[in-house]
Design a protein around this motif. Structure first.
Motif, PDB file in Angstrom:
ATOM      1  N   ALA A  36       6.815  19.278  -5.780  1.00  0.00           N
ATOM      2  CA  ALA A  36       8.065  19.930  -5.399  1.00  0.00           C
ATOM      3  C   ALA A  36       8.932  18.980  -4.588  1.00  0.00           C
ATOM      4  O   ALA A  36       8.435  18.139  -3.839  1.00  0.00           O
ATOM      5  N   THR A  37      10.228  19.103  -4.760  1.00  0.00           N
ATOM      6  CA  THR A  37      11.183  18.328  -3.970  1.00  0.00           C
ATOM      7  C   THR A  37      12.061  19.222  -3.122  1.00  0.00           C
ATOM      8  O   THR A  37      12.774  18.731  -2.249  1.00  0.00           O
ATOM      9  N   LEU A  85       7.543  17.365   1.844  1.00  0.00           N
ATOM     10  CA  LEU A  85       8.198  17.065   0.570  1.00  0.00           C
ATOM     11  C   LEU A  85       8.592  15.596   0.493  1.00  0.00           C
ATOM     12  O   LEU A  85       8.962  15.005   1.506  1.00  0.00           O
ATOM     13  N   PRO A  86       8.558  15.003  -0.714  1.00  0.00           N
ATOM     14  CA  PRO A  86       8.084  15.620  -1.956  1.00  0.00           C
ATOM     15  C   PRO A  86       6.560  15.724  -1.967  1.00  0.00           C
ATOM     16  O   PRO A  86       5.869  14.931  -1.350  1.00  0.00           O
ATOM     17  N   SER A  87       6.060  16.722  -2.704  1.00  0.00           N
ATOM     18  CA  SER A  87       4.622  16.896  -2.835  1.00  0.00           C
ATOM     19  C   SER A  87       4.170  16.343  -4.177  1.00  0.00           C
ATOM     20  O   SER A  87       4.974  16.034  -5.052  1.00  0.00           O
ATOM     21  N   SER A  88       2.868  16.260  -4.340  1.00  0.00           N
ATOM     22  CA  SER A  88       2.289  15.709  -5.562  1.00  0.00           C
ATOM     23  C   SER A  88       1.779  16.842  -6.443  1.00  0.00           C
ATOM     24  O   SER A  88       1.310  17.871  -5.938  1.00  0.00           O
ATOM     25  N   PRO A  89       1.842  16.698  -7.775  1.00  0.00           N
ATOM     26  CA  PRO A  89       1.269  17.731  -8.651  1.00  0.00           C
ATOM     27  C   PRO A  89      -0.204  17.951  -8.334  1.00  0.00           C
ATOM     28  O   PRO A  89      -0.921  17.032  -7.938  1.00  0.00           O
ATOM     29  N   SER A 110       0.855  -1.192   0.000  1.00  0.00           N
ATOM     30  CA  SER A 110       0.000   0.000   0.000  1.00  0.00           C
ATOM     31  C   SER A 110       0.888   1.238   0.000  1.00  0.00           C
ATOM     32  O   SER A 110       1.684   1.428   0.932  1.00  0.00           O
ATOM     33  N   LEU A 111       0.758   2.044  -1.023  1.00  0.00           N
ATOM     34  CA  LEU A 111       1.558   3.259  -1.157  1.00  0.00           C
ATOM     35  C   LEU A 111       0.697   4.475  -0.862  1.00  0.00           C
ATOM     36  O   LEU A 111      -0.428   4.583  -1.374  1.00  0.00           O
ATOM     37  N   THR A 112       1.216   5.366  -0.049  1.00  0.00           N
ATOM     38  CA  THR A 112       0.518   6.608   0.275  1.00  0.00           C
ATOM     39  C   THR A 112       1.005   7.695  -0.648  1.00  0.00           C
ATOM     40  O   THR A 112       2.208   8.008  -0.696  1.00  0.00           O
ATOM     41  N   ARG A 113       0.095   8.251  -1.376  1.00  0.00           N
ATOM     42  CA  ARG A 113       0.433   9.311  -2.316  1.00  0.00           C
ATOM     43  C   ARG A 113       0.792  10.584  -1.565  1.00  0.00           C
ATOM     44  O   ARG A 113       0.173  10.919  -0.548  1.00  0.00           O
ATOM     45  N   CYS A 114       1.803  11.283  -2.061  1.00  0.00           N
ATOM     46  CA  CYS A 114       2.149  12.579  -1.471  1.00  0.00           C
ATOM     47  C   CYS A 114       0.978  13.542  -1.629  1.00  0.00           C
ATOM     48  O   CYS A 114       0.317  13.580  -2.666  1.00  0.00           O
ATOM     49  N   LYS A 115       0.746  14.341  -0.608  1.00  0.00           N
ATOM     50  CA  LYS A 115      -0.294  15.350  -0.686  1.00  0.00           C
ATOM     51  C   LYS A 115       0.245  16.612  -1.355  1.00  0.00           C
ATOM     52  O   LYS A 115       1.425  16.749  -1.626  1.00  0.00           O
TER      53      LYS A 115
END
Length: 500
Positions: A293-294, A254-258, A184-189
């Motif tokens: 963004a990173t 970070l990193p954030s998601s588009p 289970s992968l949690t997407r960056c917010k």
């Protein structure tokens, strides 16, 4: 200690199948789950694994026999190997959990995670990204069955590898069996914000102390596209408003998601207090995708043409980033409400009220209208008007600042305050280089009045920069009975020779 992979003979034939289940569990914490095998306690028939060609090449190059055992197959002398692919479909990953049910068949068998290229080389620079541990150390003793749960964010390099390569190799030595697994992968917010001042890092609500939030450095105006710095807008032509959108807010480490949203821009008369949304006039908008963004310094600068400057003069600008499903306003914008409150509470909102003042030998004086606005609809409001001199050289020591009040405002004022002198009917001059305050002004219910702010100086041979702020303090619906900062204007002054 990292376990050593050992070589034991085995033979296997297999079919390859990648099984992917994606489930979204909420916009703010979206998750994608990738599964393999069936949780059936090693019941037959077996289920196929899906090792990449590169992982199979690695096994062939590093083990006595090529191939992999399928799910549920017990026995000795066979690696279990599979590759979970397509992991970038979940977006940028910030965290993840791997659950794998194993039957430990040897005291030195281990679970291994890494990334293998098509030639069977493990990926990573300067060293291959890899994690490994004995099954017994992971809570599954010899000759027992157990489920191992791994927090991938705690394993060095694994999350970065998933984001870089988009897959994960899973290998279990070699006398042990695997019933099933899930990843289970949690997407960056995403958390886009616009700076309220230079020190702003996107906190909600912001804490600014004496610093005004109405001079956003992330909003600027150009009279022609692509200018440097900021200018006052010109009447009768198209101007251009530039806004920096930073997908680095604290609500999305970070990193954030588009994230996609719409940037809306508004104007109002230059001055202090303003009410949302009655005092703001729509300028225009643009829909954009702000990249993930990173780095904390990453931003996207967006331009919106402004072809509707209504008349010569100076204006406040308000920028609102609107992404209701992915990056919503943290605090609702009530109608009506105080623009200062909305800006403090929501990092999606920024306010710029900056006038550029250029004093030269041929134009030694400039004057600006400053609107003083009563935010209370049903009664007179108390108000103060403060002239601030933020750090550095004081313009008061170099030039002159005059405030001219409208007759009604002048007559109702008790002439209280400090740092000024009265030089005529309705006119005061600021005399304290550190600033001044006109206290006890009376604002009519739901009304606005104009204070004219004038700057004058004799220009020298070289340009000299100064800054003066004029700030309105008054009652607001959320704070009746006391005066608070409800808005102001920053005047960026340059005293110097005429342009050649």
């Amino acid at each position: 200690m990292v376990p050593t992979l050992h070589r034991l003979p085995f033979r296997a034939t297999l079919r390859l199948l990648a099984l992917l289940i994606v489930s979204w569990t909420g916009l703010a914490h979206a998750q994608a789950t990738f599964v393999g095998g069936t949780a059936d306690n090693f019941a037959l028939p077996t289920e196929p694994v899906s090792p990449s060609a590169g992982l199979l090449t690695w096994i062939a190059n590093n083990y006595a026999y090529a191939g992999s055992r399928p799910y549920d197959q017990t026995g000795i002398d066979r690696y279990f190997a599979t590759t979970l692919a397509g992991l970038k479909r979940a977006g940028t990953t910030c965290g993840g959990t791997l659950r794998i049910t194993v039957r430990n068949g040897d005291s030195n068998d281990s679970l291994n995670l890494w990334f293998t290229d098509g030639n069977g080389n493990r990926l990573g620079s300067p060293n291959p990204i890899a994690w490994s541990n004995y099954l017994s150390s992971l809570g599954v003793p010899l000759n027992t069955t157990g489920t191992i749960v791994l927090d991938l964010a705690s394993l060095p390099g694994i999350i970065d590898g998933i984001n870089t390569y988009g897959f994960l190799d899973i290998l279990v030595q070699d006398d042990s069996a695997v019933d099933s697994l899930s990843l289970s992968l949690t997407r960056c917010k995403s958390d886009v914000y616009i700076k309220d001042n230079l020190a702003d890092v996107g906190a909600e609500p912001g804490t600014y102390g004496p610093s005004g939030i109405w001079s956003s450095p992330d909003i600027r105006v150009c009279q022609t596209a692509g200018c440097s710095g900021t200018q006052n807008p010109l009447f009768g032509q198209t101007n251009y408003i530039y806004v920096k959108l930073r997908n680095t807010g604290p609500n999305a480490p970070l990193p954030s998601s588009p994230v996609t949203g719409t940037l809306h821009l508004y104007r109002t008369l230059s001055g202090g207090g303003s009410t949302w949304n009655g005092d703001w006039v729509y300028i225009g908008s643009t829909t954009v995708t702000v990249p993930g963004a990173t780095n904390v310094n990453d931003f996207l600068e967006v331009v919106v043409p402004w072809s509707s400057v209504p008349a010569p003069g100076h204006y406040c600008l308000l920028a609102r980033w609107d992404s209701p499903t992915s990056d919503p306003m943290t605090f609702p914008e009530l109608v009506p409400s105080n623009t200062v409150d909305n800006t403090i509470r929501n990092n999606n909102i920024a306010w710029r009220n900056v006038n550029v003042v250029r004093l030269t030998p041929t134009r030694p004086t400039e004057a600006f209208d400053f609107r003083v606005r009563n935010l209370l609809k049903d009664r007179t409001s108390l108000a103060d008007l403060q002239v601030r001199i933020p750090g550095g050289a004081s313009f008061i020591s170099r030039g002159q600042v005059l405030l001219q009040l409208e007759p009604g405002l002048w007559q109702s004022w008790g002439k209280r305050g400090e740092g000024f002198e009265i030089i005529g009917e309705g006119v005061v001059r600021i005399v304290n280089p550190s600033g001044a305050r006109l206290a006890g002004l009376q604002l009519t219910p739901d009304g606005s009045q104009i204070v004219k702010v004038s700057f004058s100086a004799n220009a020298g041979a070289a340009p000299e920069p100064f800054e003066v702020q004029v700030v309105q303090y008054s009652e607001a619906p959320a704070a009746p009975g006391r005066v608070t900062d409800v808005g102001g204007v920053t005047y960026q002054i340059t005293v110097g020779p005429d342009d050649k």
